[in-house]
Design a protein around this motif. Structure first.
Motif, PDB file in Angstrom:
ATOM      1  N   ALA A 187       0.856  -1.174   0.000  1.00  0.00           N
ATOM      2  CA  ALA A 187       0.000   0.000   0.000  1.00  0.00           C
ATOM      3  C   ALA A 187       0.888   1.219   0.000  1.00  0.00           C
ATOM      4  CB  ALA A 187      -0.888   0.022   1.244  1.00  0.00           C
ATOM      5  N   ALA A 188       0.533   2.233  -0.722  1.00  0.00           N
ATOM      6  CA  ALA A 188       1.355   3.431  -0.776  1.00  0.00           C
ATOM      7  C   ALA A 188       0.486   4.654  -0.850  1.00  0.00           C
ATOM      8  CB  ALA A 188       2.289   3.382  -1.998  1.00  0.00           C
ATOM      9  N   ARG A 189       0.938   5.677  -0.204  1.00  0.00           N
ATOM     10  CA  ARG A 189       0.246   6.948  -0.305  1.00  0.00           C
ATOM     11  C   ARG A 189       0.927   7.759  -1.388  1.00  0.00           C
ATOM     12  NH1 ARG A 189      -2.318   9.137   5.172  1.00  0.00           N
ATOM     13  NH2 ARG A 189      -3.052  10.783   3.828  1.00  0.00           N
ATOM     14  N   SER A 190       0.135   8.300  -2.293  1.00  0.00           N
ATOM     15  CA  SER A 190       0.719   9.084  -3.364  1.00  0.00           C
ATOM     16  C   SER A 190       1.190  10.433  -2.869  1.00  0.00           C
ATOM     17  CB  SER A 190      -0.308   9.272  -4.496  1.00  0.00           C
ATOM     18  OG  SER A 190      -1.476   9.888  -3.996  1.00  0.00           O
ATOM     19  N   HIS A 219      -7.330   5.350   1.761  1.00  0.00           N
ATOM     20  CA  HIS A 219      -7.065   6.673   1.216  1.00  0.00           C
ATOM     21  C   HIS A 219      -5.860   6.723   0.279  1.00  0.00           C
ATOM     22  CE1 HIS A 219      -9.248   7.472   5.091  1.00  0.00           C
ATOM     23  NE2 HIS A 219      -9.975   8.177   4.247  1.00  0.00           N
ATOM     24  N   GLY A 220      -5.153   5.618   0.168  1.00  0.00           N
ATOM     25  CA  GLY A 220      -4.025   5.571  -0.744  1.00  0.00           C
ATOM     26  C   GLY A 220      -4.309   4.641  -1.905  1.00  0.00           C
ATOM     27  N   LEU A 221      -3.266   4.037  -2.421  1.00  0.00           N
ATOM     28  CA  LEU A 221      -3.382   3.070  -3.514  1.00  0.00           C
ATOM     29  C   LEU A 221      -2.948   1.712  -2.989  1.00  0.00           C
ATOM     30  CD1 LEU A 221      -1.742   5.183  -6.360  1.00  0.00           C
ATOM     31  CD2 LEU A 221      -4.177   4.900  -5.895  1.00  0.00           C
ATOM     32  N   HIS A 222      -3.602   0.654  -3.465  1.00  0.00           N
ATOM     33  CA  HIS A 222      -3.221  -0.665  -3.005  1.00  0.00           C
ATOM     34  C   HIS A 222      -3.488  -1.682  -4.104  1.00  0.00           C
ATOM     35  CE1 HIS A 222      -7.571  -0.507  -2.126  1.00  0.00           C
ATOM     36  NE2 HIS A 222      -7.551  -1.811  -2.382  1.00  0.00           N
ATOM     37  N   GLY A 223      -2.819  -2.815  -3.993  1.00  0.00           N
ATOM     38  CA  GLY A 223      -3.023  -3.880  -4.961  1.00  0.00           C
ATOM     39  C   GLY A 223      -1.985  -4.961  -4.796  1.00  0.00           C
ATOM     40  N   PRO A 224      -2.146  -6.085  -5.471  1.00  0.00           N
ATOM     41  CA  PRO A 224      -1.182  -7.187  -5.373  1.00  0.00           C
ATOM     42  C   PRO A 224       0.111  -6.843  -6.104  1.00  0.00           C
ATOM     43  CG  PRO A 224      -2.839  -7.692  -7.008  1.00  0.00           C
ATOM     44  CD  PRO A 224      -3.271  -6.410  -6.348  1.00  0.00           C
ATOM     45  N   ASN A 256      -7.890  -8.331   5.265  1.00  0.00           N
ATOM     46  CA  ASN A 256      -9.271  -8.791   5.305  1.00  0.00           C
ATOM     47  C   ASN A 256      -9.721  -9.045   6.744  1.00  0.00           C
ATOM     48  OD1 ASN A 256      -9.729  -8.741   2.483  1.00  0.00           O
ATOM     49  ND2 ASN A 256      -8.613 -10.656   2.252  1.00  0.00           N
ATOM     50  N   ARG A 257      -9.091 -10.013   7.383  1.00  0.00           N
ATOM     51  CA  ARG A 257      -9.565 -10.445   8.691  1.00  0.00           C
ATOM     52  C   ARG A 257      -9.359  -9.395   9.786  1.00  0.00           C
ATOM     53  NH1 ARG A 257      -8.855 -16.489  11.055  1.00  0.00           N
ATOM     54  NH2 ARG A 257      -9.727 -16.164  13.117  1.00  0.00           N
ATOM     55  N   TRP A 258      -8.218  -8.711   9.792  1.00  0.00           N
ATOM     56  CA  TRP A 258      -7.886  -7.822  10.904  1.00  0.00           C
ATOM     57  C   TRP A 258      -7.910  -6.345  10.532  1.00  0.00           C
ATOM     58  CZ3 TRP A 258      -2.866 -11.038  11.990  1.00  0.00           C
ATOM     59  CH2 TRP A 258      -3.230 -12.281  12.545  1.00  0.00           C
ATOM     60  N   LEU A 259      -8.324  -5.991   9.355  1.00  0.00           N
ATOM     61  CA  LEU A 259      -8.162  -4.619   8.891  1.00  0.00           C
ATOM     62  C   LEU A 259      -8.841  -3.606   9.814  1.00  0.00           C
ATOM     63  CD1 LEU A 259      -6.891  -2.929   6.633  1.00  0.00           C
ATOM     64  CD2 LEU A 259      -9.055  -3.077   5.399  1.00  0.00           C
ATOM     65  N   ASP A 260     -10.018  -3.926  10.334  1.00  0.00           N
ATOM     66  CA  ASP A 260     -10.734  -2.988  11.198  1.00  0.00           C
ATOM     67  C   ASP A 260     -10.010  -2.753  12.524  1.00  0.00           C
ATOM     68  OD1 ASP A 260     -12.724  -2.549   9.365  1.00  0.00           O
ATOM     69  OD2 ASP A 260     -14.046  -4.113  10.166  1.00  0.00           O
ATOM     70  N   ASP A 261      -9.128  -3.657  12.897  1.00  0.00           N
ATOM     71  CA  ASP A 261      -8.384  -3.510  14.148  1.00  0.00           C
ATOM     72  C   ASP A 261      -7.053  -2.787  13.951  1.00  0.00           C
ATOM     73  OD1 ASP A 261     -10.289  -4.949  15.670  1.00  0.00           O
ATOM     74  OD2 ASP A 261      -9.478  -6.831  14.886  1.00  0.00           O
ATOM     75  N   LEU A 262      -6.722  -2.420  12.730  1.00  0.00           N
ATOM     76  CA  LEU A 262      -5.429  -1.794  12.410  1.00  0.00           C
ATOM     77  C   LEU A 262      -5.683  -0.458  11.720  1.00  0.00           C
ATOM     78  CD1 LEU A 262      -3.762  -5.051  11.047  1.00  0.00           C
ATOM     79  CD2 LEU A 262      -3.442  -4.048  13.310  1.00  0.00           C
ATOM     80  N   PRO A 263      -5.989   0.583  12.494  1.00  0.00           N
ATOM     81  CA  PRO A 263      -6.460   1.832  11.896  1.00  0.00           C
ATOM     82  C   PRO A 263      -5.456   2.510  10.970  1.00  0.00           C
ATOM     83  CG  PRO A 263      -6.003   2.123  14.233  1.00  0.00           C
ATOM     84  CD  PRO A 263      -5.968   0.658  13.981  1.00  0.00           C
ATOM     85  N   ASN A 264      -4.169   2.410  11.264  1.00  0.00           N
ATOM     86  CA  ASN A 264      -3.199   3.080  10.399  1.00  0.00           C
ATOM     87  C   ASN A 264      -3.080   2.402   9.036  1.00  0.00           C
ATOM     88  OD1 ASN A 264      -2.469   5.126  12.263  1.00  0.00           O
ATOM     89  ND2 ASN A 264      -1.228   3.642  13.372  1.00  0.00           N
ATOM     90  N   LEU A 265      -2.984   1.066   9.057  1.00  0.00           N
ATOM     91  CA  LEU A 265      -2.954   0.345   7.789  1.00  0.00           C
ATOM     92  C   LEU A 265      -4.273   0.503   7.042  1.00  0.00           C
ATOM     93  CD1 LEU A 265      -1.082  -2.955   8.710  1.00  0.00           C
ATOM     94  CD2 LEU A 265      -0.190  -0.956   7.519  1.00  0.00           C
ATOM     95  N   LYS A 266      -5.369   0.537   7.771  1.00  0.00           N
ATOM     96  CA  LYS A 266      -6.673   0.716   7.138  1.00  0.00           C
ATOM     97  C   LYS A 266      -6.765   2.081   6.466  1.00  0.00           C
ATOM     98  CE  LYS A 266     -11.652   0.428   7.966  1.00  0.00           C
ATOM     99  NZ  LYS A 266     -12.722   0.166   8.967  1.00  0.00           N
ATOM    100  N   SER A 267      -6.196   3.110   7.107  1.00  0.00           N
ATOM    101  CA  SER A 267      -6.212   4.444   6.513  1.00  0.00           C
ATOM    102  C   SER A 267      -5.416   4.479   5.214  1.00  0.00           C
ATOM    103  CB  SER A 267      -5.631   5.457   7.514  1.00  0.00           C
ATOM    104  OG  SER A 267      -5.587   6.753   6.944  1.00  0.00           O
ATOM    105  N   LEU A 268      -4.242   3.840   5.205  1.00  0.00           N
ATOM    106  CA  LEU A 268      -3.466   3.749   3.965  1.00  0.00           C
ATOM    107  C   LEU A 268      -4.257   3.001   2.895  1.00  0.00           C
ATOM    108  CD1 LEU A 268       0.090   2.862   5.320  1.00  0.00           C
ATOM    109  CD2 LEU A 268      -0.565   4.970   4.153  1.00  0.00           C
ATOM    110  N   TYR A 269      -4.891   1.934   3.315  1.00  0.00           N
ATOM    111  CA  TYR A 269      -5.659   1.082   2.397  1.00  0.00           C
ATOM    112  C   TYR A 269      -6.796   1.873   1.757  1.00  0.00           C
ATOM    113  CZ  TYR A 269      -8.185  -3.169   0.928  1.00  0.00           C
ATOM    114  OH  TYR A 269      -8.826  -4.152   0.207  1.00  0.00           O
TER     115      TYR A 269
END
Length: 299
Positions: A28-31, A123-128, A108-121
């Motif tokens: 995940a990366a923030r532009s 509001h930024g760009l993400h993908g495989p 998927n499973r823990w995203l709601d418990d990880l607010p910083n990673l969730k914010s990147l996910y």
């Protein structure tokens, strides 16, 4: 990257079996501002119709660890000082690598418990992201940082053939990497980098900036920083720095988990200190605690 490998410590070979990895890693990366988070690879998840009780415990412990590491903290818990201000108009890049982080669990499973990673996910760009073959810690991080394949680097794992025979092997440390990696390219461009814990950086090589080497460093009596004087500053900031968790295959899961917490806490404490104190264009940290928790606790 995933898997085990072979590490020489104090004249002894400590071998561990590798695990097959999936073909992709998640990033995940923030532009804006260049902030990002990336995984260095994946472990194979053996999916079953019903998760056994022991597996449920492992998931829960891993989830608690990640929550502790990446949950939002009040500013007072981090530092009383503000980050070193960047020059007007200056763009900087921050990359946090979480080795062996399993994407399906985190995103998927823990995203709601990880607010910083969730914010990147969100509001930024993400993908495989496609990993290399083989998708293991060494060579994966050097592949990513050099944009060269393992074949071009001549590095396929922790142990490499020392010659064209089947008898002689050598540890693939920084001396095995002949291609320029990103911080070396940035040095030529006049940019300043801070590099912490990136696999394949011991022994340290000169750069325009600071370097703290990786888990393949034998111990902290070695020259594990560039410049060498940085060692004294690290001791003042975190006390005894932890390069890796010792005996993470011992089976003493409570001690291993405590050591993982302590190692990770000190690594991020040092990172916050250098982010705030130093001027930099590129900052990269790779955390191995997420990898060691799989070796030690996965059943």
């Amino acid at each position: 990257g995933t898997g085990g490998g072979v590490v020489e410590r104090e004249g002894k070979w400590c071998a561990g079996p590798g695990r097959p990895g999936k073909e992709s890693a998640w990033g995940a990366a923030r532009s804006r501002g260049g902030q990002g988070a990336a995984t260095g690879g994946e472990i194979e998840i053996r999916k079953q119709k019903e998760i056994q009780e022991s597996g449920t415990i492992i998931f829960r412990v891993s989830s608690i660890m990640l929550k502790k590491l990446f949950a939002r903290q009040p500013a007072s818990a981090v530092s009383d000082s503000s980050p070193a201000p960047a020059a007007p108009g200056k763009r900087r890049v921050l990359l946090i690598g979480l080795d062996c982080l399993e994407p399906d669990l985190v995103f998927n499973r823990w995203l709601d418990d990880l607010p910083n990673l969730k914010s990147l996910y969100e509001h930024g760009l993400h993908g495989p992201l496609r990993s290399c073959d083989p998708p293991i810690t060494v060579p994966a991080w050097s592949v990513m940082m050099s944009s060269k394949s393992p074949g071009m680097l001549g590095v396929y794992g922790f142990r490499n053939r020392a010659d064209h025979s089947y008898d002689r092997y050598a540890i693939a440390n920084s001396l095995a990497i002949k291609e320029e990696r990103l911080w070396e390219i940035l040095t030529r461009a006049g940019k300043r980098s801070i590099v912490i814990g990136v696999p394949g950086t011991y022994p340290p090589k000169p750069l325009n900036g600071l370097m703290v080497t990786d888990f393949l460093t034998p111990d902290i009596t070695c020259e594990y920083t560039y410049p060498p004087a940085l060692k004294a500053e690290i001791e003042q900031v975190v006390g005894e720095y932890i390069l890796d968790v010792r005996d993470f295959r011992s089976g003493n899961k409570a001690k291993i988990l405590a050591d993982i917490y302590e190692m990770t806490k000190k690594r991020f404490q040092l990172a916050r200190h250098l982010i705030q104190k130093e001027d930099w264009d590129y900052f990269m940290l790779v955390e191995m605690g997420t990898e060691r928790i799989h070796h030690a606790l996965w059943d």
